[in-house]
Design an enzyme around this catalytic site. Sequence first.
Site, PDB file in Angstrom:
ATOM      1  CB  SER A  21      -0.909   0.027   1.230  1.00  0.00           C
ATOM      2  OG  SER A  21      -0.148   0.191   2.421  1.00  0.00           O
ATOM      3  CE  LYS A  22       2.780   7.475  -2.095  1.00  0.00           C
ATOM      4  NZ  LYS A  22       1.964   8.503  -2.736  1.00  0.00           N
ATOM      5  NE  ARG A  23      -3.104   5.047   5.389  1.00  0.00           N
ATOM      6  CZ  ARG A  23      -4.378   4.999   5.757  1.00  0.00           C
ATOM      7  NH1 ARG A  23      -4.743   4.192   6.741  1.00  0.00           N
ATOM      8  NH2 ARG A  23      -5.283   5.744   5.151  1.00  0.00           N
TER       9      ARG A  23
END
Length: 485
Positions: A256-258
């Site tokens: 995930s980007k997070r």
Amino acid sequence: MTSHKVRVRIAPSPTGHLHLGTARTALYNYLFALKEKGDFVLRLEDTDEVRSDEAFTDDILSGLKWLGINWTEGPDVGGPYKPYRQTEKTDHYEHVANKLISEGKAYFCYASPEELDALREEQKQRDEKPGYDNRGRNYTQEQVEKFVAEGRIPVIRFKVEDDRVVSWNDAIKGEIQIHTSDIGGDMVIVKSSGIAIYNFAVVVDDLDMKMTHIIRGEDHIHNTAKQILLYEALGANLPVFAHVPLIFDLERAKLSKRKHGEAVHISKYRNDGYMPEALMNYLAQMSWTPPEGKEIFTVEEAGQMFDLDKVSKSPAVFDTKRLDWFNAHYIRTLPLDVVTDRCLPFLGEYDLDQYSRPELEQIISVVRDGLTMLKEVKDASSYFFADKIQISEELSSGLLKQESSRKVLSKVCESLGQFPWGDPKGCKAVVDAIGKELGVKGKDLYWPVRAALCGSTSGPDLGATLSILGEKRVRTRIESLLQPC
């Protein structure tokens, strides 16, 4: 479906850079289309007015092309089933939604955001599953008139059948069953702004474009259950659904980007100097097992071998070390002119005009075996371009201060006229002859020369290094350590 020809698609949302997962899903669709001699369509689900950006569209399209994934229908290509952007079909979605309303399968819902927030809070207090309670099904005419007078603008909700199990035979996962109680009540299909919701728009698009197979990530499984209800309501046959496992990191956390930042974006690997062939090979094999253990192949060869039956049901694991292995392979084995072309942008800080194209290819040829990523070529080849070599204190006060080292360098400097410049083997032979004359060999002979020319005792073939640098550069570097010769 009405068409017997296989038609698959990738439908990214231009709300961010091209994700590894999206790229792998696109690749599997493309390989399936190649195997079945079908059509591969690209369309853009751009109904998120706030987050959609044309820069993301450009990134997605260029990233797919960079990987060697070419759509047969869509933006920049065209085809018989235009348009390829959802924002160009607003009136069409409205027409289909109104048809569902007229058939009693959908309705206008006037519930306000505040009412829906209160509903969610009540459900939370009662420890119930969150979801719409379908109150809009039973509005009286008087209530509707009151809502209209208040200025409320309705959404359109689709009636989700109560106490129903939605099931299908997934081409990857096998039999899947979702109870409608897990869907969250009657679902919004058109927002109050008139923009169609994803689950509705995607079904209309797939029907319009006559898609036969829907290959996508397993995070869409619940969406598939909702969409099957819409297919049924529209009186359409179902396509074949195939849900690809998600990509996890080595700690089994979803990419995930997070959590992983730019490491989830294809652009990062382009900027770091990964070969598109390497990333394609790696992405293809993350969840799919090629026959006979084959690891290295072109995208066309992969298309001949691809089989949905060989796609794993288990999550894929993204291992950078494994990707590095593929990348190093392609750096070593692709044609030298191709590797050179791809390396040159990473050497932009250097004066490349000081070398001819054949000489630049020689430089790449002697350093590429040590590269994992193309961006490493800048440091690996720096000594070919530097005006002055940086030599560590350890070398300058140690190895290069030794009397035997200075004798070797002095003799090399004196013998520069004997070197057959442009002939790596010949240059190495002259150094060996010098060693024989001085009675030194091995590291006692080669290390001082390497250190003087490259600032390190290790590196590529010494004869090639001498040959590429040429007499002037070799003389200048040795003279900076010795008295002029």
